[in-house]
Motif scaffolding. Structure first.
Motif, PDB file in Angstrom:
ATOM      1  N   LEU A   1     -36.181   1.915  38.583  1.00 54.57           N
ATOM      2  CA  LEU A   1     -35.406   0.711  38.303  1.00 54.57           C
ATOM      3  C   LEU A   1     -34.982   0.694  36.832  1.00 54.57           C
ATOM      4  CD1 LEU A   1     -37.736  -1.852  40.132  1.00 54.57           C
ATOM      5  CD2 LEU A   1     -35.817  -0.556  41.086  1.00 54.57           C
ATOM      6  N   VAL A   2     -33.881   0.057  36.550  1.00 51.01           N
ATOM      7  CA  VAL A   2     -33.399  -0.193  35.183  1.00 51.01           C
ATOM      8  C   VAL A   2     -33.422  -1.705  34.978  1.00 51.01           C
ATOM      9  CG1 VAL A   2     -31.486   0.038  33.562  1.00 51.01           C
ATOM     10  CG2 VAL A   2     -31.965   1.878  35.195  1.00 51.01           C
ATOM     11  N   LEU A   3     -34.251  -2.154  34.061  1.00 45.36           N
ATOM     12  CA  LEU A   3     -34.471  -3.576  33.849  1.00 45.36           C
ATOM     13  C   LEU A   3     -34.217  -3.920  32.387  1.00 45.36           C
ATOM     14  CD1 LEU A   3     -37.801  -3.997  35.858  1.00 45.36           C
ATOM     15  CD2 LEU A   3     -35.469  -4.463  36.656  1.00 45.36           C
ATOM     16  N   PRO A   4     -34.012  -5.203  32.092  1.00 42.42           N
ATOM     17  CA  PRO A   4     -33.873  -5.616  30.680  1.00 42.42           C
ATOM     18  C   PRO A   4     -35.173  -5.382  29.914  1.00 42.42           C
ATOM     19  CG  PRO A   4     -32.981  -7.287  32.151  1.00 42.42           C
ATOM     20  CD  PRO A   4     -33.689  -6.315  33.023  1.00 42.42           C
TER      21      PRO A   4
ATOM     22  N   GLY B   1     -30.593  -2.168  25.207  1.00 42.79           N
ATOM     23  CA  GLY B   1     -31.712  -3.085  25.409  1.00 42.79           C
ATOM     24  C   GLY B   1     -32.275  -3.026  26.803  1.00 42.79           C
ATOM     25  N   GLU B   2     -32.369  -1.806  27.377  1.00 43.83           N
ATOM     26  CA  GLU B   2     -32.853  -1.637  28.750  1.00 43.83           C
ATOM     27  C   GLU B   2     -34.036  -0.674  28.763  1.00 43.83           C
ATOM     28  OE1 GLU B   2     -28.485  -2.127  30.961  1.00 43.83           O
ATOM     29  OE2 GLU B   2     -29.473  -0.162  30.815  1.00 43.83           O
ATOM     30  N   ILE B   3     -34.821  -0.764  29.818  1.00 42.69           N
ATOM     31  CA  ILE B   3     -35.947   0.132  30.041  1.00 42.69           C
ATOM     32  C   ILE B   3     -35.836   0.727  31.441  1.00 42.69           C
ATOM     33  CG2 ILE B   3     -37.531  -1.005  28.448  1.00 42.69           C
ATOM     34  CD1 ILE B   3     -38.742  -2.503  30.818  1.00 42.69           C
ATOM     35  N   GLN B   4     -36.371   1.937  31.584  1.00 37.10           N
ATOM     36  CA  GLN B   4     -36.386   2.614  32.881  1.00 37.10           C
ATOM     37  C   GLN B   4     -37.807   2.551  33.415  1.00 37.10           C
ATOM     38  OE1 GLN B   4     -34.960   6.615  32.699  1.00 37.10           O
ATOM     39  NE2 GLN B   4     -34.713   6.818  34.917  1.00 37.10           N
ATOM     40  N   VAL B   5     -37.968   2.008  34.618  1.00 38.10           N
ATOM     41  CA  VAL B   5     -39.286   1.724  35.184  1.00 38.10           C
ATOM     42  C   VAL B   5     -39.450   2.514  36.481  1.00 38.10           C
ATOM     43  CG1 VAL B   5     -40.823  -0.081  36.076  1.00 38.10           C
ATOM     44  CG2 VAL B   5     -39.250  -0.580  34.164  1.00 38.10           C
TER      45      VAL B   5
END
Length: 488
Positions: free
Chosen positions: A113-116, A156-160
């Motif tokens: 997932l790509v989340l803020p 400003g995103e993170i990869q989860v």
């Protein structure tokens, strides 16, 4: 209000845990590879891989200095239930350790997932509300875990990485494993070969909690480490402060000495100025006699002075020594040029216009009134004061030359020469001549007052000792009669 307080506490706890994990990982990366592998080996748990047909028991070990897991035992799950249960209990008992349960990959659901970036602090709570959107199941039907595997700071995103398993399948296998006496403390989502996996699908309430003594041990250890850290930071600061205090005391002492030296220098300068005041004033300008002599030589024969004045004129910056000449001269205009060219004065100029002498007096000329400044003499060089330490050593005495020792020779007495007597003629010897003494007149008073020049004695003239003896003179102890007669 209570909900806000609880949320704030949870946020602080989550932030502290994240910081601790980051700090721990950074410290571990600084350790040598061997020590890092051994620490990782101690943290590895035995893993039980459960499938429908067999169970595999993986145990941690070190191979080539690196921590890994290897298969220790395989159990056939298609055998008789009693035999299968017996061998499973015996294998779990030999482990003597809690185990981690690894489920087949077909049961694990994975998503990326790509989340803020703002959701990182409360990642699991945020995902719990959206599991039904990311998976085909509701949140209460899954065991899940998530891990940040990438960042995009520009956006400003993170990869989860999200992993989940159905609770019904996981509970059924965990019940079978607990039946044979196993203590399940983790539910990894990756195969046992992946020892770096951080995904643990086991619910938080089912994970082992620390006992009270473990908490106290960790607290005491943390306090001890904090004290060591404070000591490591404060000790150099305290040492530097002590050193700075010593330097400041030394600087204060040096400052006092420097002030005393400055005072002595000022006192010495004042005394030297007082001592040099009179000589400087005296030697600043030529003596009055010298000035009078020079002006007398400069004035031509057709010039005479009626008044000469020497005076000090106090100006705005310095005191000037001036001379004023008044008199009569046949060529008064030439006096200014003569005075300037003499080098004795400067700025010579008439104080008033020249006045011609009246024709009836019988003398041709002009009356002049000239003023000029006496030139200052160059300041004599000051003799350096020689201190006691700088006093030069006295010159070495000249070498003493010892004259050679000459043996004393007794003078040989000089005997008067004896002339062989000549037989006199046959006549009577004449009587000896008697020279009467010449009377000496007493000197007059004028002659006594007149100094008698004394001729210098030449070094080349032989010293003659004269002895007066009854009107006769003897030279070199030789009788007068013999010198005159030439020895006969």
């Amino acid at each position: 209000m209570s909900a806000l307080t609880a949320s704030l506490q949870n946020s602080l706890v989550a932030a502290a845990c994240n910081f601790w994990r980051w700090w721990q990982n950074e410290l571990v990366q600084l350790l040598p590879a061997t020590i890092r592998s051994r620490l990782q080996h101690r943290r590895l748990l035995p893993v039980v891989v459960c499938s429908e047909t067999q169970w595999e028991l993986w145990t941690p070990t070190l191979e080539g200095g690196r921590a890994t897991r290897v298969i220790q035992t395989s159990l056939d799950m298609t055998a008789d239930p009693e035999v299968r249960l017996f061998y499973a209990r015996e294998a779990i008992a030999r482990l003597e350790s809690p185990v981690a349960l690894s489920l087949p990959s077909s049961m694990i659901l994975r998503r990326t997932l790509v989340l803020p970036e703002a959701l990182e602090e409360n990642l699991k709570q945020a995902l719990a509300y959206d599991l039904d959107r990311h998976t085909p199941f509701r949140g209460d039907e899954l065991y899940f875990d998530a891990q940040v595997i990438g960042r995009n700071t520009e956006r400003g995103e993170i990869q989860v990485a999200l992993a989940a398993v159905q609770r019904s399948h996981a509970d059924r296998i965990m019940a079978q494993l607990r039946e044979v006496g196993a203590e399940i403390v983790a539910l990894p989502a990756d195969p046992p070969e992946n020892i770096d996996s951080k995904l643990n699908l086991l619910p938080t309430e089912d994970r082992p909690s620390w006992q009270s003594w473990q908490r106290w041990a960790v607290a005491v250890g943390a306090v001890f480490i904090a004290l060591l850290l404070i000591a490591a930071i404060a000790l150099p600061v305290w040492q530097k402060r002590a050193h700075t205090t010593d330097l400041r005391k030394h600087a204060d002492a040096m400052q006092v000495q420097a002030a005393e030296v400055t005072r002595l220098h000022d006192e010495l300068d004042r005394l030297v100025a007082d001592y040099d005041f009179v000589p400087e004033r005296k030697e600043a300008y030529p003596a009055t006699v010298h000035i009078l002599d020079e002006i007398t030589k400069l004035l031509p024969d057709d010039t005479w002075l009626t008044q000469m004045e020497l005076k000090n004129t106090v100006g705005s910056k310095e005191t000037r020594y001036e001379v004023v000449l008044r008199g009569e001269s046949a060529h008064a205009s030439r006096l200014v040029t003569s005075l300037e060219e003499s080098g004795l004065v400067t700025q010579a100029a008439p104080r008033s216009p020249f006045t011609a002498i009246r024709a009836g007096s019988g003398v041709e000329g002009e009356i002049f009134d000239i003023g000029a400044q006496i030139k200052r003499l160059p300041t004599p060089e000051r003799v350096a004061v020689v201190t006691e330490k700088e006093t030069p050593p006295p010159p070495a005495p000249p070498p003493v030359v010892v004259p050679p020792v000459v043996p004393a020779v007794e003078p040989t007495p000089v005997l008067p020469s004896v002339v062989a007597p000549v037989p006199p003629p046959m006549r009577a010897a004449p009587a000896p001549k008697t020279i009467p003494p010449t009377p000496v007149a007493p000197p007059s008073e004028e002659k006594m007052k007149t100094p008698v020049p004394v001729a210098p004695v030449s070094e080349e003239m032989p010293m003659v000792e004269a002895v007066e003896n009854g009107g006769e003179t003897e030279e070199n102890n030789v009788p007068h009669d013999e010198t005159e007669g030439g020895g006969g």
